[in-house]
Motif scaffolding. Structure first.
Motif, PDB file in Angstrom:
ATOM      1  N   GLU A   1      51.450   8.787   2.762  1.00  0.00           N
ATOM      2  CA  GLU A   1      51.901   7.636   1.982  1.00  0.00           C
ATOM      3  C   GLU A   1      53.412   7.492   2.097  1.00  0.00           C
ATOM      4  O   GLU A   1      53.939   6.384   2.225  1.00  0.00           O
ATOM      5  CB  GLU A   1      51.483   7.815   0.516  1.00  0.00           C
ATOM      6  N   ASN A   2      54.125   8.634   2.068  1.00  0.00           N
ATOM      7  CA  ASN A   2      55.580   8.573   2.208  1.00  0.00           C
ATOM      8  C   ASN A   2      55.974   8.062   3.583  1.00  0.00           C
ATOM      9  O   ASN A   2      56.908   7.277   3.731  1.00  0.00           O
ATOM     10  CB  ASN A   2      56.206   9.952   1.972  1.00  0.00           C
TER      11      ASN A   2
ATOM     12  N   SER B   1      33.414  17.382   8.758  1.00  0.00           N
ATOM     13  CA  SER B   1      33.884  16.097   8.247  1.00  0.00           C
ATOM     14  C   SER B   1      32.706  15.158   8.019  1.00  0.00           C
ATOM     15  O   SER B   1      31.581  15.414   8.470  1.00  0.00           O
ATOM     16  CB  SER B   1      34.849  15.462   9.259  1.00  0.00           C
ATOM     17  N   LEU B   2      32.978  14.040   7.323  1.00  0.00           N
ATOM     18  CA  LEU B   2      31.934  13.036   7.135  1.00  0.00           C
ATOM     19  C   LEU B   2      31.477  12.473   8.477  1.00  0.00           C
ATOM     20  O   LEU B   2      30.282  12.240   8.690  1.00  0.00           O
ATOM     21  CB  LEU B   2      32.438  11.895   6.237  1.00  0.00           C
ATOM     22  N   GLN B   3      32.420  12.230   9.363  1.00  0.00           N
ATOM     23  CA  GLN B   3      32.050  11.708  10.684  1.00  0.00           C
ATOM     24  C   GLN B   3      31.084  12.638  11.398  1.00  0.00           C
ATOM     25  O   GLN B   3      30.090  12.195  11.993  1.00  0.00           O
ATOM     26  CB  GLN B   3      33.315  11.505  11.553  1.00  0.00           C
ATOM     27  N   GLU B   4      31.367  13.942  11.334  1.00  0.00           N
ATOM     28  CA  GLU B   4      30.490  14.912  11.990  1.00  0.00           C
ATOM     29  C   GLU B   4      29.109  14.946  11.331  1.00  0.00           C
ATOM     30  O   GLU B   4      28.077  15.012  12.007  1.00  0.00           O
ATOM     31  CB  GLU B   4      31.127  16.311  11.935  1.00  0.00           C
TER      32      GLU B   4
ATOM     33  N   SER C   1      39.463   0.827  10.953  1.00  0.00           N
ATOM     34  CA  SER C   1      39.136   0.008   9.791  1.00  0.00           C
ATOM     35  C   SER C   1      40.379  -0.340   8.982  1.00  0.00           C
ATOM     36  O   SER C   1      40.320  -1.122   8.049  1.00  0.00           O
ATOM     37  CB  SER C   1      38.135   0.733   8.882  1.00  0.00           C
ATOM     38  N   GLY C   2      41.508   0.261   9.339  1.00  0.00           N
ATOM     39  CA  GLY C   2      42.740  -0.039   8.619  1.00  0.00           C
ATOM     40  C   GLY C   2      42.951   0.828   7.407  1.00  0.00           C
ATOM     41  O   GLY C   2      43.920   0.657   6.682  1.00  0.00           O
ATOM     42  N   ASN C   3      42.051   1.809   7.102  1.00  0.00           N
ATOM     43  CA  ASN C   3      42.221   2.691   5.964  1.00  0.00           C
ATOM     44  C   ASN C   3      43.311   3.712   6.259  1.00  0.00           C
ATOM     45  O   ASN C   3      43.442   4.193   7.371  1.00  0.00           O
ATOM     46  CB  ASN C   3      40.915   3.417   5.636  1.00  0.00           C
ATOM     47  N   THR C   4      44.073   4.075   5.217  1.00  0.00           N
ATOM     48  CA  THR C   4      45.168   5.024   5.407  1.00  0.00           C
ATOM     49  C   THR C   4      44.757   6.453   5.148  1.00  0.00           C
ATOM     50  O   THR C   4      45.547   7.357   5.277  1.00  0.00           O
ATOM     51  CB  THR C   4      46.337   4.670   4.469  1.00  0.00           C
ATOM     52  N   GLY C   5      43.515   6.686   4.769  1.00  0.00           N
ATOM     53  CA  GLY C   5      43.074   8.049   4.545  1.00  0.00           C
ATOM     54  C   GLY C   5      42.070   8.133   3.409  1.00  0.00           C
ATOM     55  O   GLY C   5      41.964   7.243   2.575  1.00  0.00           O
TER      56      GLY C   5
ATOM     57  N   GLU D   1      39.746  11.557   7.010  1.00  0.00           N
ATOM     58  CA  GLU D   1      39.862  12.450   5.860  1.00  0.00           C
ATOM     59  C   GLU D   1      41.211  13.144   5.870  1.00  0.00           C
ATOM     60  O   GLU D   1      41.671  13.639   6.907  1.00  0.00           O
ATOM     61  CB  GLU D   1      38.752  13.496   5.911  1.00  0.00           C
ATOM     62  N   VAL D   2      41.874  13.170   4.706  1.00  0.00           N
ATOM     63  CA  VAL D   2      43.143  13.880   4.578  1.00  0.00           C
ATOM     64  C   VAL D   2      43.100  14.728   3.319  1.00  0.00           C
ATOM     65  O   VAL D   2      42.449  14.384   2.339  1.00  0.00           O
ATOM     66  CB  VAL D   2      44.340  12.905   4.490  1.00  0.00           C
ATOM     67  N   GLU D   3      43.764  15.874   3.363  1.00  0.00           N
ATOM     68  CA  GLU D   3      43.904  16.689   2.166  1.00  0.00           C
ATOM     69  C   GLU D   3      44.942  16.036   1.253  1.00  0.00           C
ATOM     70  O   GLU D   3      45.702  15.156   1.674  1.00  0.00           O
ATOM     71  CB  GLU D   3      44.341  18.111   2.539  1.00  0.00           C
ATOM     72  N   GLU D   4      45.024  16.492   0.022  1.00  0.00           N
ATOM     73  CA  GLU D   4      45.888  15.842  -0.961  1.00  0.00           C
ATOM     74  C   GLU D   4      47.337  15.837  -0.514  1.00  0.00           C
ATOM     75  O   GLU D   4      48.018  14.822  -0.574  1.00  0.00           O
ATOM     76  CB  GLU D   4      45.740  16.545  -2.302  1.00  0.00           C
ATOM     77  N   GLU D   5      47.841  16.999  -0.012  1.00  0.00           N
ATOM     78  CA  GLU D   5      49.244  17.072   0.400  1.00  0.00           C
ATOM     79  C   GLU D   5      49.484  16.156   1.583  1.00  0.00           C
ATOM     80  O   GLU D   5      50.487  15.471   1.670  1.00  0.00           O
ATOM     81  CB  GLU D   5      49.620  18.507   0.743  1.00  0.00           C
ATOM     82  N   GLU D   6      48.535  16.161   2.530  1.00  0.00           N
ATOM     83  CA  GLU D   6      48.674  15.309   3.701  1.00  0.00           C
ATOM     84  C   GLU D   6      48.681  13.843   3.297  1.00  0.00           C
ATOM     85  O   GLU D   6      49.422  13.032   3.858  1.00  0.00           O
ATOM     86  CB  GLU D   6      47.521  15.576   4.670  1.00  0.00           C
TER      87      GLU D   6
END
Length: 518
Positions: free
Chosen positions: A278-279, A471-474, A326-330, A268-273
């Protein structure tokens, strides 16, 4: 002529006194008789419709007894939960039948009113026509009298100028008498038909009046049945709720509840993160390309090869530090919880109790009238922790189908919105359209509204449980393992089924109305 008239009159009198009215049982033929008696075309139908009217009057006279029987239902079931469910089920069927009956009676009354108006107009037109022809006939008979007297007749016949003229005058008299006789008979037949039409209209008007009384009585039956049914349902819910927590806990512990692989949940990442990540990913990809070029050597404008970049080939080993296995970036939480039902719905029962009876109700009902199959969507981004599809879409009070028990076809998801985590359940679905462990995005279809399990009509029951800022994991780990005041596979996360447990410290219940009703 007088003999013909007397014979016809005797026939009418015999017909009018030959129909003895019996109050036959038309209970299985009401729709047929309502349609038949809306327009009466012959004596046989009229007699049958008179019997039907007697049946309706008898039915109306039994109203007080029927209402007493309905009121005695509460004492008869004596609080027994099995008897309660049976009686409520019977009443629900009867209410449905009464609803159909009332609608049909209203249609029949409108049809009968139109038929009576039409017949009345026809009668008025026919009366005017018969009255006109009757005057004409009387005038012709008076004129004919000139030749009916013996002297006048002899004078008319003897006035012939020749034998041929005599035959012609004799033929004229014969034709005139025959024509007048036919006209008189035809006029009498039409008068008789007119009298039949008038009597048919009187019968239709009586049936119409009786049907209007029947309509009001059906509404009274329905009103009383609704009142008693609500009391029975309230008694049932109070008894049921005390057993629900134990029933669900026992069922879930005995069920083969699959564990959810938390490693497949994106970080999980916040929008700014997320933007920064991505950058970073783009920069890292560019660095990799540059390093690959350097490791192969570069050529300057003079054509010289430079292998100095070969020492930088490992600069990209760390890559994006937010990637998981899983290869997901966030994964980004939603900013709000959107309305989960797409289509025409209305608020029928709220949190924390049912309207009118005070029985416990741990969520909000999105009622859909008589319609099922509206789309149910995820209010926010999250993960499916439970989905059940084992129930037919024919719910009734006391139906225990479902897992959790009585919930019918169910979907439970855990979502994140504005740094808060919620477990949201959707019950009584026609079907679930997602699988356990699958990630869902806000607005994605997860099922369809229905009428399965312990349900008395098409709707979707929604509950919201606040899990805190985890978090979702928790949350999924909590669901997988249980602990504290809960058990593995508890879709309430310890909030329970036997009390509102309204929000203070998580896990606690929130009113869905606070999100989806203005």
């Amino acid at each position: 002529m007088k003999k013909i008239f007397i014979l016809l009159l005797s026939f009418v009198i015999c017909v009018s006194h030959s129909s003895i009215v019996f109050a036959e049982d038309f209970s299985n033929r009401e729709d047929e008789m309502n349609e038949k008696c809306a327009a009466i075309y012959n004596v046989e139908t009229q007699q049958e419709c008179e019997q039907y009217q007697a049946y309706l009057e008898k039915k109306n006279n039994n109203l007080d007894n029927e209402i007493k029987e309905i009121q005695q239902q509460i004492a008869k079931v004596d609080g027994n939960i099995d008897s309660l469910t049976r009686q409520v089920s019977e009443n629900t069927k009867q209410l449905k039948s009464l609803t159909t009956e009332i609608a049909q009676i209203q249609v029949n009354i409108e049809t009968a009113n139109r038929a009576v108006t039409k017949l009345n107009n026809q009668i008025e037109t026919k009366e005017k026509d018969i009255e006109k022809r009757d005057k004409q006939m009387k005038k012709r008979l008076v004129e004919l009298q000139v030749y009916s007297g013996s002297n006048n007749l002899i004078d008319f016949m003897m006035g012939a100028s020749s034998f041929a003229d005599l035959l012609r005058r004799s033929e004229i008299l014969g034709e005139l008498n025959s024509y007048e006789n036919d006209q008189i008979l035809q006029l009498l037949e039409e008068k008789e038909k007119l009298n039949q039409d008038k009597k048919a209209m009187e019968t239709q008007q009586k049936i119409l009046k009786t049907q209007e009384e029947n309509l009001q009585n059906s509404k009274k039956r329905m009103e009383e049945l609704n009142k008693v049914n609500e009391q029975l349902i309230a008694t049932y819910r109070k008894k049921e709720q005390t057993l629900m927590n134990q029933k669900v806990a026992a069922q879930r512990k005995q069920s083969n509840i699959p564990k959810i692989d938390t490693s497949l949940i994106p970080v999980e990442v916040e929008e700014e993160e997320q933007v920064n990540n991505e950058n970073t990913t783009v920069n890292n990809q560019q660095t990799t390309q540059d390093n690959n070029q350097q490791s192969q050597g570069t050529t300057d404008e003079q054509g010289n090869t430079d292998d100095s970049g070969s020492n930088n080939t490992n600069n990209n080993q760390n890559g994006n530090t937010n990637n998981n296995t899983s290869g997901n970036t966030g994964w980004k939480p939603s900013s709000s919880l959107i309305v989960p039902i797409i289509g025409n719905w209305y608020y029928s029962a709220g949190t924390w109790e049912y309207p009118n009876d005070g029985g416990m109700h741990l969520g909000m009902d999105f009622a859909t009238g008589n319609e099922t199959g509206l789309q149910v969507v995820a209010p926010a981004n999250g993960i499916v922790i439970w989905a059940y599809n084992g129930c037919d879409n024919n719910g009734y009070l006391g139906n225990t189908c479902g897992n959790p028990i009585s919930g019918g076809n169910t979907v439970v998801i855990v979502v994140r919105s504005n740094k808060a985590t919620y477990a949201i359940s959707f019950s009584h679905l026609t079907s679930a359209s997602v699988s356990i462990g699958s990630m869902v995005t806000q607005g994605q279809v997860i099922g369809y509204t229905g009428n399965s399990g312990n349900s008395t009509g098409p709707h979707c029951h929604v509950e919201v449980i606040y899990l805190g800022n985890i978090s979702l994991q928790e949350a999924v780990t909590w669901y997988n393992t249980g602990g504290g005041n809960t058990y593995a596979g508890d879709t309430t996360f310890g909030a329970g089924w036997d009390s509102p447990n309204a929000c203070g410290n998580p896990p606690c219940r929130l009113r869905p109305e606070s999100f989806w009703l203005s």
